[in-house]
Design a protein around this motif. Structure first.
Motif, short mmCIF file in Angstrom:
data_model
loop_
_atom_site.label_atom_id
_atom_site.label_comp_id
_atom_site.label_asym_id
_atom_site.label_seq_id
_atom_site.Cartn_x
_atom_site.Cartn_y
_atom_site.Cartn_z
N TYR A 94 -6.46 2.77 0.46
CA TYR A 94 -5.35 2.46 1.36
C TYR A 94 -5.87 2.28 2.79
O TYR A 94 -5.36 1.44 3.55
N GLN A 98 -5.70 -1.30 5.13
CA GLN A 98 -5.17 -1.41 6.48
C GLN A 98 -6.12 -2.15 7.42
O GLN A 98 -5.69 -2.64 8.48
N GLU A 309 4.08 -2.98 1.25
CA GLU A 309 4.14 -2.44 2.60
C GLU A 309 5.39 -2.99 3.28
O GLU A 309 5.79 -4.13 3.03
N ARG A 316 2.80 -2.61 12.05
CA ARG A 316 2.75 -1.18 11.80
C ARG A 316 3.74 -0.81 10.69
O ARG A 316 4.80 -1.42 10.57
N ARG A 341 -2.37 -8.33 1.21
CA ARG A 341 -1.54 -8.20 2.41
C ARG A 341 -0.83 -9.53 2.71
O ARG A 341 -0.90 -10.06 3.81
#
Length: 479
Positions: A94, A98, A309, A316, A341
């Protein structure tokens, strides 16, 4: 590879064939075992869907994320400069995630090859396109023999929430064309035996055709409905005005796909059908999948399907329940083109209440829709059209169809298809209701039109947004 992918290129030929050909081929095809039809990976994905223990589920999703990231870092050109992160994967995938860039549809369109694995042969690529209702249609690749097999396993899980089995007949209103339906005297429906679907033409939902649709339903006796909300709504309204208990009472579950469901549409469906109504969320890229439950209207994301996400405008994580963010996903099980992503363009509101039957599932209160499905007020506030449905305006309750269209902030057109002309008084009431609903942010011009065209895939675009609202979007979330 299963027969489904091998025969995928012949799908349009099969659909156009005479009913007797579909019936014969369908019976022969259904005689094959599921793993033969859907692929050798089908049992593996069924096992993954069946994992419900929270600890085992967390372990599985972590392992799948690690596998996806390792493959992307090792084989996809876009991530070559991030190869140094490989050593950190086992410790914390994870944290590695990011540090990777967010990918948009524009990135895919600009340099598709840069996002394709160099280790997969060309024969493993299944060329696919996003649907025509999106603002940026694009080409991309799925993993032949894997992606669609996985999709079947997870869709089967969704179907079980309402009790649908592969033995049940389904009424389908999901945009598939009925060959020849536009010719005089031609049938407006067809029966597809492989999926046991009675398919009604979404291109002919006028009132004059509803009796023919109802007779087809009486003949084939479907027990479940799979539909775009905007396609099922006209049929439900007809059945509300012309009650047919022999048609509506046997329906045991409704599954809605691909479009936002508006308050007025849901109210109409519930008034006609006495059964659970579930909403499904997914997209052509097969990055994320979510659905509601019979006892809960929120959307729950399968953690075995992809990593989700919810991010704010600065990228953020959204952490406060009730806060709006954009859904960003990392797909599993697509080694041809691993989406990492990936910005879906869809906005959702965070929920913090788990469902007792789905521990470990990420939940959102609602999915607001895509970015282009927001109106821009004169002060540059954004208002989702989910909150602007016809149910808010009594004078629109009886019209056939509506569509918002905006060219400048603070003003939009409301295109209306109506059997009877709206009076000046009705137009005035609608204008005042819009002004109040948007807290003084928008004025409306009601325009009656003969028809509102659907997209090539049969969807109804509730809003034609001609503004580039990405600039307004950032300001709205930041505030």
């Amino acid at each position: 590879m299963g027969f489904e992918d091998r025969l995928y290129s012949l799908l349009s030929l099969y659909i156009r064939s005479p009913q007797w050909v579909k019936s014969i081929f369908g019976r022969l095809y259904l005689a094959l075992p599921p793993y033969v039809r859907r692929g050798r990976h089908y049992p593996r994905f069924l096992e993954q869907v069946a994992v419900h223990d929270p600890a085992a589920l967390a372990q599985l999703s972590r392992a799948k994320l690690t596998e996806t990231l390792r493959w992307a870092l090792q084989t996809v050109p876009r991530y070559a400069s991030y190869a140094h992160l490989l050593g950190q994967l086992e410790a914390d995938p994870y944290a590695v995630l990011q540090q990777l860039p967010i990918v948009s549809k524009s990135d895919v369109k600009a340099d598709l090859d840069d996002l394709l694995s160099r280790q997969m042969p060309l024969t493993a690529r299944l060329k696919t396109f996003t649907g025509g209702s999106t603002a940026q249609p694009m080409m991309f690749y799925l993993h032949k023999g894997v992606t669609r097999t996985k999709e079947y396993a997870f869709m089967d899980s969704f179907h079980r929430r309402v009790g649908l089995s592969d033995k049940d007949v389904v009424l389908a209103l999901r945009g598939r064309s009925v060959p020849g339906a536009g010719r005089p005297g031609a049938s407006l429906w067809m029966y597809e035996p492989i999926k046991r679907q009675l398919i009604l033409s979404c291109d002919h939902l006028e009132r004059a055709n509803m009796p023919a649709y109802v007779e087809a339903i009486r003949r084939w006796k479907p027990r479940f409905i799979q539909a775009y909300p905007s396609a099922l709504h006209p049929l439900a309204r007809w059945l509300k005005e012309h009650p047919a208990p022999d048609v509506t009472a046997p329906i045991r579950g409704i599954m809605l796909y691909s479009e936002n469901v508006y308050e007025g549409q849901m109210a109409m469906l519930r008034s006609v059908f006495d059964c659970p109504i579930l909403c499904h969320y997914g997209h052509s890229e097969r990055v994320l999948m979510a659905a509601s439950m019979p006892d809960d209207e929120r959307c729950f994301f399968w953690p075995q399907y992809g990593h989700v996400e919810l991010l704010d405008v600065m990228g953020r994580p959204v952490t406060q329940p009730g806060e709006l963010g954009e859904l960003v996903g990392t797909c599993y099980d697509n080694q041809v083109m691993p989406f990492v992503r990936y910005r879906t363009g869809d906005l959702a509101v965070l929920s913090d209440r788990p469902h007792p039957a789905l521990p470990g599932y990420f939940a959102v209160e609602r999915i607001e829709g895509r970015l282009q499905e927001f109106l821009v007020c004169h002060d540059h506030r954004l208002i989702s059209i989910c909150t602007m449905g016809a149910a808010h305006f009594d004078d629109l309750a009886a019209v056939e169809m509506i569509q918002y269209e905006q060219f400048r902030p603070g003003h939009f057109l409301l295109n209306v298809v109506a059997s009877q002309a709206l009076s000046d008084a009705a137009r005035g009431r609608i204008a005042r209701a819009v002004y109040a609903k948007t807290q003084g942010g928008c004025q409306v011009e009601v325009r009656e039109v003969a028809q509102i065209a659907r997209t090539a895939s049969g969807k109804h675009r509730m809003l034609l947004q001609h503004l580039d609202i990405s600039e307004y979007f950032g300001a709205t979330l930041a505030s």
